[in-house]
Design a protein around this motif. Structure first.
Motif, short mmCIF file in Angstrom:
data_model
loop_
_atom_site.label_atom_id
_atom_site.label_comp_id
_atom_site.label_asym_id
_atom_site.label_seq_id
_atom_site.Cartn_x
_atom_site.Cartn_y
_atom_site.Cartn_z
N ASN A 90 0.82 -1.22 0.00
CA ASN A 90 0.00 0.00 0.00
C ASN A 90 0.85 1.27 0.00
O ASN A 90 0.32 2.37 -0.13
CB ASN A 90 -0.91 0.05 1.24
CG ASN A 90 -1.88 -1.11 1.34
OD1 ASN A 90 -2.13 -1.61 2.43
ND2 ASN A 90 -2.41 -1.55 0.20
N TYR A 92 4.05 3.66 -1.30
CA TYR A 92 4.92 3.98 -2.44
C TYR A 92 5.78 5.19 -2.08
O TYR A 92 5.23 6.24 -1.72
CB TYR A 92 4.07 4.25 -3.71
CG TYR A 92 3.31 3.00 -4.09
CD1 TYR A 92 3.80 2.14 -5.07
CD2 TYR A 92 2.15 2.65 -3.42
CE1 TYR A 92 3.14 0.97 -5.37
CE2 TYR A 92 1.49 1.45 -3.70
CZ TYR A 92 1.99 0.62 -4.68
OH TYR A 92 1.35 -0.55 -4.97
N CYS A 254 -3.36 1.56 -6.26
CA CYS A 254 -1.99 1.04 -6.09
C CYS A 254 -1.38 0.70 -7.44
O CYS A 254 -0.21 1.01 -7.71
CB CYS A 254 -1.99 -0.20 -5.20
SG CYS A 254 -2.22 0.18 -3.45
#
Lengths: 397, 397
Positions: A90, A92, A254
Motif C-alpha cells: 500500500n 509507495y 496502487c
C-alpha cells in the motif's frame, strides 16, 4: 516555438516570488527575519547523517520502483504505532510529498476534472492540478471564522460530476487549523456520498499543540477512498532529502501508483537510506520539537494579539498562522517592509496571502507567517511587524 | 471511485514487466543473465561516496529550486569541455533524466498535442507524454535498415499542426544507433522548418565506440529550439542517485522550467552534492568505461552473428542492441527462457521489443539486449541465447 498554455498558466510560488526584494535588502546590509518560508531551523535528526555515512554500495544502482523495502517497512511500523495498519504493497516512496501529490492528481484526473480544496490552501496544489490539466475548485473559508470548514450543504454546492477528489492539509498549511471531529465527519460523509477520493496531506501530523490528533487514516469507511500523502520533511526537519510517500488501500489506485513509480524508475538511493533511519528517531526528539513549536506558537500568537486591527486566530497545528492585516494590500506591505522599512537595520519577510487563494481578489490583505524561528527572534520579528503596521503608508486604521 | 483514463492507459514498463517470471525462476535456483535492464555493473565513480561522507549540514534544508549552484557550475564546465557553452541560468537540476523529460512535455504540450519519436524508442517516453495528455506519434524505422532514420520527406509526413517536438535519444536506447551528420542535419532542417522543439536525450554521450560524437548542442541554428536532457546515471554509473538536468538557451522555456522546479521545491540535497563531485571524475574513468563497453559490444555482436536467422546490426553507442529474433513472439520467447529453458541451471532474460513501439503489432519478434555484463558472462549469455533459439518451440526457421 509554442510554449504550452499549461505552463504559461502556472504561477511563480507566492512563498518565493519576493526573494529578489529580500536579496536586494540583504545587499544593503538589512537583517531579515524570515517568516515567509516553512523551512524549520530545527536540527535534522542525527539518524539521517549516521545512516548516510555508512552507505557503501559499490554501484549506486537503480532501486526498487516502489521504494527501498527498508524504508517502506519503517513507514509501515510508524503507521502501526499510530494505530493505522497498511500492507507494504500500500506504500509507495516518492520524491517528497510533492511527487505524491502529483501522482494523486495523475491517477484521479483527466483534463477538465476538478479537485476541491478549502481556500486558503497550499499554493502548489494549483500547480500539481495544472500539471494534469485539472482544475482547482476552491470552497471559501474566512479569517473572521478562523478558517474553519463550512457546513456540509455549502461544501456540496461545489461538487459536480467533474469532481474527483477533496484535497486538504491537516494540520493546515497556511492556516494552522486542525480539523475537529465534526469537520472530519462532515468530510467523510461527503466523500462517501459522492464516492470521490480524499487526498489527505498529513505531513504536519506531529505538530499539534492543543489536544490529540486524529488522522483520516483511522476512518474505516474511507479506506477505499483515502490517499494519504506524507513526508519526512517537516517531521524530522529533513526538507532537503525530498523523501515522501503516497499510501492507499485501494488496490486499483496502487496499480496506477506502481506504473507512475516505474516511469521515473526509482526514488534517490542515498536519501532513502537516510530517511529509513529517520524513522528510528526516538519519540523524545518529536516531543522536544513539539514543545519548542508550542512555545513559538504561543510567542507569535501573543505578539500578533498586540497589533491593533489585525485578525488572526490561535493556530492549533503545523507552524503557520494566516493573518489578516489592516493594510490595503499585503503584497505591497511585504515589499514595503523589505524595501522601505527597518528598525535598527532589521525587518521581516512574510508570504503574501493572495497566492494561497484560487478566487481572484481574495486574500489580498492576508499573509502567511511561518514560526520557524526561535522565540527570541520571533519576539523581535513581532515587534518589527507591529511597528511596520504602524508606519506603513497603506494602513487602513 | 473513478480512476483517470490517463493512468489506466499507461503500460507497465516493458523492461520490468517480466520480473515476476524472473523471480519465480530464481526461486527454483536458476541463474539468470540479465540483459533486460540497463543497469551497468560498472563501479560508481568513487567521487560520489567521498563527497557524501563529507556532507555535514546540521539542517538538511530545502535547497535552491533550480538546483545546487555547485552542481550547476560543474555541469556548465562539463559542457564547456565539450565545446558547448551554457549560462548557469540555462541549467535546471532534475530528479534524473526522467523528470527532465516530464518538464519538457509539460512546458511544450497541452492535451492532444503530439510529440514525434522514431520507433523503437525508450518506452517511458510514452508515459511522460501521457502524463501531459499528449500523444506520441511514431515514425517507423526497421531492423533490416539498422534502425536508421528515414528521409526528410517521410519524417515530414508525420508532422501536423499539433506537433510540438521531436524527441530522440542519441546514442539510441534501445537501438544503439548513433546518428550520422546527414541524419542530424535532416532533423535540424525539420525543426527549423516547422519551428518546433527538439528534445535531445543525450545521456549516453560518452558511450560511442566508432568515431567521435556530435551533440545537437553544437547546432547553432537550433539554440532556441533545443531542450537538452542529461543525467549522471549512465555516465558515472550512478543510476540510483536520480540526478539529471534539463538545459535550454530559450529564455521563455527557462521561465517554465523554473516554475516547474519551484512546484516540487528542490532536488534531493545529498545526492546533488554527490553528483557535483562526480563531474570531478578524471577523464581516464570515462575512457576506461568506454573501452570496457566497446569490448562488450564486440563480444555481444560476435555472439549474435553466430545465431542463424537473427537480424541485428552492430550497435555504435549506448549499451543496447535491438535484435529481431526468428521466433513467433519475443515476449513468449522471453517468458519461455525464464520458465522452461536452462543449460546447467542457467538462462537469459531479455526485454521484449513490442514495448518499445507505439504502433500496435510492431516489434513482436524483436527484443532489446543490454550489454551490461562482463565479457565472460556475455559470452555465456550468448551461448545460452543461441541454444534457446534452437530449442524454442515457436522458432520460425
Amino acid at each position: 516555438m509554442k510554449i504550452s498554455e499549461r505552463a504559461l498558466g502556472m504561477e511563480t510560488s507566492p512563498i518565493r516570488k519576493l526573494a529578489p526584494y529580500a536579496e536586494a535588502a540583504k545587499q544593503k546590509g538589512k537583517k531579515i527575519y524570515h517568516l515567509n518560508i516553512g523551512q524549520p531551523d530545527i536540527a535534522t535528526s542525527p539518524k539521517f547523517m549516521e545512516a548516510i555515512r555508512k552507505f557503501d554500495q559499490k554501484v549506486v544502482a537503480y532501486g526498487n520502483s516502489q521504494g527501498d523495502p527498508n524504508l517502506i517497512k519503517a513507514i509501515q511500523k510508524y503507521y502501526d504505532d499510530w494505530g493505522m495498519h497498511y500492507e507494504t504493497k500500500n506504500i509507495y516512496i516518492t520524491n517528497g510529498g510533492s511527487e505524491a501529490l502529483e501522482m494523486a492528481v495523475f491517477s484521479l484526473c483527466d483534463p477538465g476534472d476538478e479537485i476541491l480544496v478549502f481556500e486558503p490552501y497550499y499554493a502548489n496544489y494549483t500547480t500539481f492540478a495544472k500539471l494534469g490539466s485539472a482544475k482547482i475548485t476552491a470552497v471559501p473559508t474566512s479569517a473572521e471564522d478562523g478558517y474553519r470548514l463550512p457546513d456540509q450543504a455549502t461544501v456540496e454546492k461545489y461538487i459536480n460530476e467533474k469532481t474527483r477528489a477533496i484535497l486538504l492539509t491537516n494540520p493546515g498549511n497556511p492556516t494552522g487549523v486542525v480539523y475537529n471531529k465534526q469537520e472530519m465527519d462532515m468530510i467523510a460523509e461527503v466523500i462517501k456520498k459522492y464516492n470521490i477520493a480524499l487526498i489527505s496531506d498529513e505531513v504536519y501530523r506531529e505538530f499539534v499543540y492543543d489536544g490529540t490528533y486524529t488522522s483520516f487514516g483511522t476512518y474505516k469507511e474511507l479506506e477505499q477512498n483515502l490517499i494519504m500523502v506524507d513526508s519526512v520533511s517537516k517531521r524530522y526537519s529533513a526538507c532537503g532529502a525530498r523523501i515522501g510517500c503516497i499510501i492507499t488501500k485501494n488496490t486499483e489506485l496502487c496499480a496506477q501508483f506502481m506504473k507512475l513509480c516505474q516511469a521515473r524508475l526509482c526514488a534517490p538511493a542515498v536519501e532513502q537510506v537516510g530517511a529509513a533511519a529517520l524513522y528510528d528517531t526516538p519519540a523524545s526528539y518529536l516531543e522536544e520539537v513539539n514543545k519548542e513549536y508550542k512555545k513559538r506558537r504561543d510567542t507569535i500568537a501573543a505578539g500578533l494579539a498586540k497589533i491593533p486591527g489585525l485578525v488572526s486566530s490561535q493556530p492549533k497545528g503545523a507552524f503557520y498562522v494566516m493573518v489578516k492585516f489592516p493594510v490595503d494590500d499585503a503584497e505591497k506591505f511585504a515589499i514595503w517592509m523589505l524595501q522601505d522599512f527597518d528598525m535598527n537595520g532589521e525587518t521581516v519577510m512574510i508570504a503574501p496571502g493572495n497566492g494561497f487563494y484560487a478566487t481572484p481578489g481574495k486574500g489580498v490583505d492576508e499573509a502567511r507567517l511561518a514560526y520557524v524561528l526561535n522565540c527570541e527572534d520571533l519576539e523581535k520579528a513581532m515587534a518589527l511587524l507591529a511597528e511596520a503596521v504602524k508606519q506603513y503608508p497603506g494602513r487602513k486604521i
